[in-house]
Scaffold this motif. Structure first.
Motif, PDB file in Angstrom:
ATOM      1  N   ALA A 192      42.483  31.030  41.800  1.00 40.06           N
ATOM      2  CA  ALA A 192      42.944  32.205  42.057  1.00 40.06           C
ATOM      3  C   ALA A 192      42.045  33.342  42.178  1.00 40.06           C
ATOM      4  O   ALA A 192      42.431  34.237  43.030  1.00 40.06           O
ATOM      5  N   SER A 193      40.749  33.160  41.749  1.00 39.03           N
ATOM      6  CA  SER A 193      40.017  34.270  42.127  1.00 39.03           C
ATOM      7  C   SER A 193      39.582  34.508  43.460  1.00 39.03           C
ATOM      8  O   SER A 193      39.671  35.405  44.264  1.00 39.03           O
ATOM      9  N   THR A 194      39.425  33.037  44.271  1.00 36.24           N
ATOM     10  CA  THR A 194      39.259  33.403  45.787  1.00 36.24           C
ATOM     11  C   THR A 194      40.471  33.852  46.475  1.00 36.24           C
ATOM     12  O   THR A 194      40.468  34.398  47.362  1.00 36.24           O
ATOM     13  N   CYS A 195      41.599  33.359  45.866  1.00 33.12           N
ATOM     14  CA  CYS A 195      42.867  33.937  46.591  1.00 33.12           C
ATOM     15  C   CYS A 195      42.985  35.473  46.603  1.00 33.12           C
ATOM     16  O   CYS A 195      43.257  36.251  47.554  1.00 33.12           O
ATOM     17  N   SER A 196      42.699  36.096  45.127  1.00 35.07           N
ATOM     18  CA  SER A 196      42.768  37.348  45.316  1.00 35.07           C
ATOM     19  C   SER A 196      41.725  38.196  45.968  1.00 35.07           C
ATOM     20  O   SER A 196      41.894  39.141  46.823  1.00 35.07           O
ATOM     21  N   GLU A 197      40.291  37.538  45.996  1.00 34.11           N
ATOM     22  CA  GLU A 197      39.391  38.215  46.569  1.00 34.11           C
ATOM     23  C   GLU A 197      39.477  38.015  48.231  1.00 34.11           C
ATOM     24  O   GLU A 197      39.053  39.104  48.910  1.00 34.11           O
ATOM     25  N   ASN A 198      40.289  37.139  48.799  1.00 34.25           N
ATOM     26  CA  ASN A 198      40.473  36.834  50.158  1.00 34.25           C
ATOM     27  C   ASN A 198      41.695  37.471  50.677  1.00 34.25           C
ATOM     28  O   ASN A 198      42.268  36.871  51.731  1.00 34.25           O
ATOM     29  N   TYR A 199      42.538  37.826  49.817  1.00 36.57           N
ATOM     30  CA  TYR A 199      43.870  38.350  50.193  1.00 36.57           C
ATOM     31  C   TYR A 199      44.813  37.239  50.785  1.00 36.57           C
ATOM     32  O   TYR A 199      45.427  37.190  51.575  1.00 36.57           O
ATOM     33  N   GLY A 200      45.022  36.168  49.904  1.00 37.51           N
ATOM     34  CA  GLY A 200      45.571  34.931  50.074  1.00 37.51           C
ATOM     35  C   GLY A 200      46.873  35.110  49.420  1.00 37.51           C
ATOM     36  O   GLY A 200      47.492  36.125  48.792  1.00 37.51           O
ATOM     37  N   PHE A 201      48.007  34.059  49.498  1.00 37.18           N
ATOM     38  CA  PHE A 201      49.030  33.953  49.112  1.00 37.18           C
ATOM     39  C   PHE A 201      49.146  32.743  48.088  1.00 37.18           C
ATOM     40  O   PHE A 201      48.719  31.592  48.476  1.00 37.18           O
ATOM     41  N   GLU A 202      49.618  32.861  47.038  1.00 37.65           N
ATOM     42  CA  GLU A 202      49.359  32.024  45.596  1.00 37.65           C
ATOM     43  C   GLU A 202      50.939  31.682  45.043  1.00 37.65           C
ATOM     44  O   GLU A 202      51.794  32.651  45.004  1.00 37.65           O
ATOM     45  N   LEU A 203      50.983  30.490  44.951  1.00 41.39           N
ATOM     46  CA  LEU A 203      52.429  29.778  44.477  1.00 41.39           C
ATOM     47  C   LEU A 203      51.630  29.209  43.043  1.00 41.39           C
ATOM     48  O   LEU A 203      50.776  28.674  42.838  1.00 41.39           O
ATOM     49  N   TYR A 204      52.830  29.501  42.089  1.00 35.58           N
ATOM     50  CA  TYR A 204      52.741  28.831  40.911  1.00 35.58           C
ATOM     51  C   TYR A 204      53.719  27.849  40.296  1.00 35.58           C
ATOM     52  O   TYR A 204      54.601  28.048  40.928  1.00 35.58           O
ATOM     53  N   TYR A 205      53.306  27.212  39.577  1.00 32.30           N
ATOM     54  CA  TYR A 205      54.025  25.854  39.225  1.00 32.30           C
ATOM     55  C   TYR A 205      55.055  26.615  38.080  1.00 32.30           C
ATOM     56  O   TYR A 205      56.278  26.042  38.218  1.00 32.30           O
ATOM     57  N   ASN A 206      54.841  27.366  37.048  1.00 24.50           N
ATOM     58  CA  ASN A 206      55.966  27.860  36.474  1.00 24.50           C
ATOM     59  C   ASN A 206      56.321  29.353  36.730  1.00 24.50           C
ATOM     60  O   ASN A 206      55.670  30.178  37.590  1.00 24.50           O
ATOM     61  N   SER A 207      57.470  30.037  36.147  1.00 23.40           N
ATOM     62  CA  SER A 207      57.827  31.313  36.539  1.00 23.40           C
ATOM     63  C   SER A 207      56.768  32.352  36.027  1.00 23.40           C
ATOM     64  O   SER A 207      55.956  31.919  35.075  1.00 23.40           O
ATOM     65  N   ASN A 208      56.944  33.518  36.278  1.00 21.48           N
ATOM     66  CA  ASN A 208      55.917  34.568  35.686  1.00 21.48           C
ATOM     67  C   ASN A 208      54.488  34.325  35.941  1.00 21.48           C
ATOM     68  O   ASN A 208      53.724  34.697  35.029  1.00 21.48           O
ATOM     69  N   ASN A 232      58.104  22.322  43.827  1.00 18.59           N
ATOM     70  CA  ASN A 232      57.596  22.684  42.725  1.00 18.59           C
ATOM     71  C   ASN A 232      57.138  24.113  42.308  1.00 18.59           C
ATOM     72  O   ASN A 232      56.799  24.122  41.039  1.00 18.59           O
ATOM     73  N   ALA A 233      57.296  24.859  43.191  1.00 20.50           N
ATOM     74  CA  ALA A 233      56.755  26.367  42.919  1.00 20.50           C
ATOM     75  C   ALA A 233      58.055  27.111  42.243  1.00 20.50           C
ATOM     76  O   ALA A 233      59.112  26.972  42.543  1.00 20.50           O
ATOM     77  N   ALA A 234      57.354  27.954  41.330  1.00 21.67           N
ATOM     78  CA  ALA A 234      58.560  28.827  40.541  1.00 21.67           C
ATOM     79  C   ALA A 234      58.335  30.544  40.765  1.00 21.67           C
ATOM     80  O   ALA A 234      59.190  31.206  40.697  1.00 21.67           O
ATOM     81  N   SER A 235      57.016  30.621  41.129  1.00 26.52           N
ATOM     82  CA  SER A 235      56.819  32.076  41.134  1.00 26.52           C
ATOM     83  C   SER A 235      55.593  32.301  42.216  1.00 26.52           C
ATOM     84  O   SER A 235      54.987  31.139  42.918  1.00 26.52           O
ATOM     85  N   ALA A 236      55.313  33.142  42.583  1.00 25.44           N
ATOM     86  CA  ALA A 236      54.383  33.790  43.756  1.00 25.44           C
ATOM     87  C   ALA A 236      53.837  34.832  43.878  1.00 25.44           C
ATOM     88  O   ALA A 236      54.403  35.939  43.186  1.00 25.44           O
ATOM     89  N   ASP A 237      52.498  35.043  44.161  1.00 29.03           N
ATOM     90  CA  ASP A 237      51.555  36.392  44.095  1.00 29.03           C
ATOM     91  C   ASP A 237      51.214  36.588  45.607  1.00 29.03           C
ATOM     92  O   ASP A 237      50.492  35.760  46.101  1.00 29.03           O
ATOM     93  N   ASN A 238      51.426  37.621  46.331  1.00 25.61           N
ATOM     94  CA  ASN A 238      50.804  37.930  47.541  1.00 25.61           C
ATOM     95  C   ASN A 238      49.789  39.095  47.287  1.00 25.61           C
ATOM     96  O   ASN A 238      49.916  40.134  47.229  1.00 25.61           O
ATOM     97  N   TRP A 239      48.346  38.532  47.722  1.00 22.96           N
ATOM     98  CA  TRP A 239      47.235  39.275  47.538  1.00 22.96           C
ATOM     99  C   TRP A 239      47.031  39.846  49.020  1.00 22.96           C
ATOM    100  O   TRP A 239      46.208  41.002  49.011  1.00 22.96           O
ATOM    101  N   GLY A 240      47.857  39.619  49.758  1.00 19.87           N
ATOM    102  CA  GLY A 240      47.627  40.034  51.345  1.00 19.87           C
ATOM    103  C   GLY A 240      48.319  41.240  51.627  1.00 19.87           C
ATOM    104  O   GLY A 240      49.099  41.894  50.693  1.00 19.87           O
TER     105      GLY A 240
END
Length: 123
Positions: free
Chosen positions: A25-41, A74-82
């Motif tokens: 996750a830290s690499t994702c946020s530092e490099n403006y990636g797109f992150e999917l999560y297994y659970n909601s929220n 299997n993904a329930a939520s997402a975070d867009n750092w980009g």
């Protein structure tokens, strides 16, 4: 000859590790990636991506529930750092219904909740 094979194998292993898509996750946020999560929220394990792709063969690598599970369907939520909107698709090859995740935002998936097969950046 055996030494060359061992060296070549080591180089290939390092190369493969460098080009693997999921990251922490830290690499994702530092490099403006797109992150999917297994659970909601934004809960459970996560997987980070930087380029548009199908999810077949990808697994959640972050700590938490779902670690080691397939990302596809299997993904329930997402975070867009980009800085661009990310679109998650129901089908492979960027087709079917979708959910958009605005730049620098996050959301629970609705149209693609546990039915996600690909994603891409929008211009």
């Amino acid at each position: 000859m055996r030494k060359r094979i061992a060296v070549a194998s080591a180089v290939l292993a390092v190369s493969a590790a460098c080009f693997t898509t999921p990251a922490s996750a830290s690499t994702c946020s530092e490099n403006y990636g797109f992150e999917l999560y297994y659970n909601s929220n934004e809960g459970g394990s996560s997987a980070c991506f930087f380029v548009a792709q199908n999810f077949a063969g990808e697994v959640f690598t972050g700590a938490g529930a779902g670690k080691g599970q397939a990302v596809k369907n299997n993904a329930a939520s997402a975070d867009n750092w980009g800085g661009r909107t990310a679109r998650v698709f129901y089908n492979s090859n960027y087709a079917g219904v979708y959910d958009d995740v605005k730049a620098h935002g996050w959301r629970n998936l609705s149209n693609t909740y546990n039915q996600n097969a690909s994603w891409e950046w929008l211009n």
